[in-house]
Structures are given as C-alpha cells and as structure tokens.
Design an enzyme around this catalytic site. Sequence first.
Site, short mmCIF file in Angstrom:
data_model
loop_
_atom_site.label_atom_id
_atom_site.label_comp_id
_atom_site.label_asym_id
_atom_site.label_seq_id
_atom_site.Cartn_x
_atom_site.Cartn_y
_atom_site.Cartn_z
N GLU A 1 10.34 7.74 -16.74
CA GLU A 1 8.97 8.26 -16.87
C GLU A 1 8.44 7.92 -18.26
OE1 GLU A 1 8.48 12.44 -15.42
OE2 GLU A 1 10.62 12.21 -15.06
N HIS B 1 0.85 -1.22 0.00
CA HIS B 1 0.00 0.00 0.00
C HIS B 1 0.87 1.26 0.00
CE1 HIS B 1 -3.67 -2.32 1.25
NE2 HIS B 1 -2.71 -3.12 1.73
N SER C 1 15.88 20.80 -16.53
CA SER C 1 14.68 21.59 -16.74
C SER C 1 15.04 22.84 -17.52
CB SER C 1 14.09 21.96 -15.38
OG SER C 1 13.28 23.11 -15.49
N LYS D 1 17.22 21.25 -11.33
CA LYS D 1 16.52 19.96 -11.46
C LYS D 1 17.27 18.91 -12.25
CE LYS D 1 12.34 19.08 -11.33
NZ LYS D 1 11.07 18.77 -11.96
#
Length: 742
Positions: free
Chosen positions: A572, A438, A559, A565
């Site tokens: 992804e 979970h 970025s 970043k």
Amino acid sequence: MSTTPRGRSSSRRRTGCCKCAGGGGGGKPSTPCCFNPLRSLFRCPGRGRGRSRSRSHSHSRNRTAPSRVSADIGTEQQGQEPSFFVYSMGSAAENKKKKHRKARLPSIRSCFRSKKKERKASARRQPLTPAPSMVTHPPRSPPAPENTPAVASGVTSTQPPSPAFTETGNVNSPATSDRRTAPTGPGKQPSTDSAWAPFPPQRQQPKQQVDGLQIVEVATGERLSAHEAALIEMVESSTDDSAESSMKSSLEFINEPSPQTPVKRVVADRETAVVKAAAREAPRLWLNGNAAKAGAGARFSEPLVVAEANELWAHDIACSRAHAAMLADTGLITTGDRDIILEGLDQIEKQIQDGKFEWRKDREDVHMNIEAALIEKVGEPAKKLHTARSRNDQIVTDLRLWCRDAIDKILIRIKQFQVSLVLLASKYVDLIVPGYTHLQRAQPVLLPHLLLSYVEQLERDAGRLIDCRERVNFCPLGACALAGTGLPIDRFKTAKDLKFTAPMKNSIDAVSDRDFVLEFLAANSIAAIHLSRIGEEWVLWASEEFGFLTPSDSVSTGSSIMPQKKNPDPMELVRGKSARVVGDLMTVLVLCKGLPQAYNRDLQEDKEPLFDSVKAILGMLEVCSEFAQNISFNSKRIQSSLPAGYLDATTLADYLVKKGVPFRTSHEIVGRCVALCVSKNCQLTELEMDDLKAVHPVFEADVYAYLGVENAVNKFISYGSTGSEQVKKQLEDWRVQLGINP
Ligand SMILES: N/C(=N\CCC[C@H](N)C(=O)O)N[C@@H](CC(=O)O)C(=O)O
C-alpha cells in the site's frame, strides 16, 4: 517514562531510527537499525521539505520519527517491538529543553552591544577597513611572471588575487613591490593601511594574519576574522532590526527539535555550533562584504544546506578536483597550488566522511561551505580554485553527476526486482489464474505470464533511465556564470576527467536547463506508476475476497485495534509513495516553466523533489523485491475459483472460427451458449453435445478439447501469448538475460 498529550510513549523517541530519514552525519550513510527493513523504509513522517518557521506551528515540529508504542501492556520489556507504529508528539520535557535552548541564543550580540558606543565613536573617527571577502576583485597591479614565488605560495588576503590574466589572456602575477600600490581609479580612496586594499579601511583593530585571514580581537575576547567582525558591526549599527530578528528567528527555527531520526539529530546538534557562528557572521557575497545586512534570501537557503550537502558534497569535491587539475594543466594555477588544493580537498572529504565537517548554514550552499573550508584550511591557493568557475556551472555539474549515480542505483534495484519476479514466476510455471479486464474475469492466463508482464514494464523503465542517463552525461563545468570565460580553460579535460561524454556546447544552455532533471523525474514517475499498479494488484489479491496471495508475516503489519488483521501495507505504501514521485515531477515542471534563460535562484528548489523522488523510488523497488520474495500464491484457492466467469468462452469462439464461422457470428453463438449455462447453472464444459448442437450444428466432439481453463490456456499459440510454450520460452529468456542460474 513520559507520555505525550496523546498518551503516547516518548521514552524511546530517541532510540527509533529509520533508513529513510537517515543519511545525515555529514555524508555518513545511515545505518538501518529497524528490525524490519520494509518498515524502516517507510516510517519517516517528514520528508525534510521546507519546514514552517511559524511559531504557531512549532508543535508539529516536535514530532519525532515514529516510535514504537511502548504503552502500558503489562509485561512489556525493554527492546520488545510491538507490531505496529504510531507517530508520537514531543513530550513536555522536550518542550522544556527547547525553551532552554532558545535562552541560549546568540550571546555574541550582547557582547557587542556593550561596546556599541565605543565602536560607533571609533567608526566616526576612522574610515572603514577592508574586510576579506570571497569576491575576487580585479588585480590593480602590474603583471609579473606566473612563477613568482610569493604568488605560487599562500599570501595574505590584503594582497590582490593572483595569478591574474591581462585582458589579452596572458598569465600574470602582481610584482611584490606593486602590491602596495593604491588603486587610483575613480571612487578609490587612498588606503591608510600599508597594504593595498580594494576597499577603504573600516576600523582600527589590532590585526593578525592566520592562514591569510585578517584576525581581530572582539569584546568577548574571541578572535574573529575582520569580515566576521565587520558583519556584526553592520547588524548592530543598523537602525532596522529586521536583519537581526531574521537571523534570530532562523536560529530559533534551527534550534527547534526537528522531526528527525537520531542520525539527523546528531547533525542538528552539531548545527547548534554552526548557528552560533551564523550569529556573528553572514558573509555577503556582494560589495565585498560591505552590503548592508543579511537579506530575506538567506531564510530560504539555510534549511537546505545540510540536506543538499549530504547529497552533493562528494560530487562537489569531485568537480573541484577535476577543475583544479585542469587549472594547473592549463597554467592558470601552479602545480604546487593544485597539490595544496587537492590535499585540502582530501582533508575536507575525510572530515565529511567522519562526520566532523561543520556545515554552516550561513555559507549558503554546499559549494560555498567547501570552498570556504578549503580557504580556511590551506589559505591562499584555495582562493584560486574558483577561477573560471561559478556556482551556476558548479551546481548543475554536481547535479548531473548526482543524477548519473542515482540512475545507476535505480537500475540495480530494478534488476533486483526483476530477478525476484522471475524467481517467483519460476515457482509457479503451471499455475493458471483468472485474467481480468475491467476487473471482471476475462480469460485464463498463466501466473508466470502475468509476473513477466511486470518484468517487461520494468525493463522499459530501465530503458527510459538509460536513455535519460545518456543525455544527463554532458558536462556543464566551465560554462561559468552563463557566458563562459576569457581564460584559456580546457573544458574537454574536465569533462573527460569526470567521465562525461563531452562538454556541453552552449554555456547558456549548460547553466539554464534542468530538462535532465525533468526527464529523470518523468522516468521515475512512470516506474512509480508501474510499481503502484503492482502494489494495487497484490493488495487486492491479498484480500479475503480474492485470497489468491498470502504475504509472509515479515512483510505484513497488524492492527492496533483489530487483533485478527494482517495488512499488506508495504505494498500500500508503494502505491502511496508513487503519489510523491509524480508530485516531485510536477514540482519541477512548474518550477521551470516561467524561468528566463540562464541561472535563476528558483532552480535551487529542484533538489528537494529530485532527491525525494530518487529516495522514494529506491525504497519502492526495495520493498517490492522483498515483498515478492515473501509471498506465496494460494494455488488451491485460485484453482477452485477458476470455473467461475466462463474464462474459456473466447477460446470457444476461436474454435468456431477454426470451423469456418465468421468471428462476429461465433461471438454471438458462444454468447448463446453462455446464456444456456447461466440458465442451467453450469460451466461451458458441462454442456452436453446435444445442448451445443441445439445452439449451432457446427459443434462437434472435438469442442471439448477447447473447454475448461487448462484446455483454453493450451490453445494459446501466438507470440507473446499466455500459451504455456510461449511462457516457458520467455521465462527461460529472462532467466538468461538476468543471469539467473538454472
Ligand atoms: N547565486 C548563484 N548561484 C547559486 C547556485 C547554487 C545554488 N545553491 C543552487 O542550488 O542552485 N549565482 C550567482 C553566481 C555565483 O554565485 O556563482 C549569479 O548568477 O549571480
């Protein structure tokens, strides 16, 4: 440097390339030239899926492959690569070029317009002439032995096809003298030409024979086949302009700069020549070339030809070679014709490999392109290749061969990723990480145990593909259109030559079903979901909140606005790509659900999702492997996080069970211990003996050998558990299985 309306640079638009959009150039493998292969895999904005023909959408087609941003950054030098990418829109200059190209649309029509009156008058005076067609008409001449020399070598297209079979299946060939016998059946008009013709004459033109094709000279001075000229006449004389406008809109569509990489643009440039050919020819495969006009169906097949050809040409040629060999073995063609066909196929193969083959959209598909080119090359013998064959069994044989190859490629990539994971696991044999259920801290596990769980999943993915391959590997060739053939072919020979297990047993089934595509796409989808989950886990672990994993710079991106970043976006994209793989399966499922038995043209639509799914899964696997090779787990950070979450609570419950306490009771006792820890703000291992005894008298001093995550992990002993002995054994087994040397 020109800039797009969005201010993006277009100066390098034509220099960027990416692997995923490659593969053009008539089957030439594209060369990845991006400095970062992970990026190159996922930078293609288009999937080559049906592009809109609508003029109002044309701007979106001006998108090119994403170009590196070369905007004003002061000291930027040619060739330097900023670390992030954007898509750029077509520049004004390009749009101008596009308009210019439109102005060059088919000039041949105007040449014919100038001759229109003259030809109409001529057509009124003359009955129609025969137009050579790819449709084979039944011989209308008496039989002759197969080895008639005129039959074995190339003959002119005005002669009936040969060798032919009588209804009893004997090999026959028309006798030379009989070729001039006009058909006498109902509706047959006497020919004005000296040669036998299946259709009445169409026009009076000076004729020549080139490689068996009837050649006429048209107003432009060009020498076209009679078929080509007849077609232009049909379009020209039609009162309905839709055929021409349909052709023209196709041309405009094709001439649009498309969102392709340079490799594909080369193909597109070559297609300009193809398009011109299309303007003067749209072969009709029915009514022997005399059907009224090109229909709307062509609109859907055109954009597919090149993409389909890039994938299938090698398999199509392999099928043709096997088929030609079988036709010769069974005496349906002579060995001389077979050798001529094989030689022609070799030449075509070489042309395709060299990027010199002209894929003609007007020839509908890969099969017709290759067959027509073969006829152009070697003449009459090539016309015999389609004996006992249909595009219906051809395409499904090509596809089965393609799937077989694709499965083999995927299996290799799966294994590569498994190896990467096992090597990664081997670096962290003792590292304990929190195990989650979970997404809440649950129990401690060894990191290699977690990594080997991915390896196991991949093994099942491979197993599903291997199972699928077994069912793929049956040969439909020889099923012909749907019913088989009355000709004495040897389907076992073609199946064997193409390394299939056996011919498919039922000819209708052979051409009807795409369940092997569905099964393959389903297997891909499950694998994609597995990879997506790994992607999700690693993205999560790379976050500041977890901080368990650091991707190296080579697999990270930055970025455009937030300088600090570092994004793990390859994983992804793996997660994102899984969506299209599942979508591809859905597309083919829905495609097939309403089809009556045997071939339906809808089935042409199975290829894009099939190719797309395979391209995506291969890319995903490659990226996952590379990512696995370029990440490090932050042992310190992970270890410092382990005390949180009472990961040893279940091991404590097992301790009580070993002391004879029923599990449900021990669950309750440990629950009280945890509550005590929460109130004292401490770990279970920090509870004093008195505290424990106060909760339950069964606790003894040996309990501390069960507390703390290291102790807890060491207590796991069940087969397949996270216990270190189990994990070490399994790691070793995998190393052996994958051939990883110690
Ligand atoms: N048009 C046709 N099949 C086309 C199959 C190839 C097509 N490019 C595909 O991808 O499915 N079937 C004809 C027979 C034929 O052309 O061989 C029919 O059944 O009437």
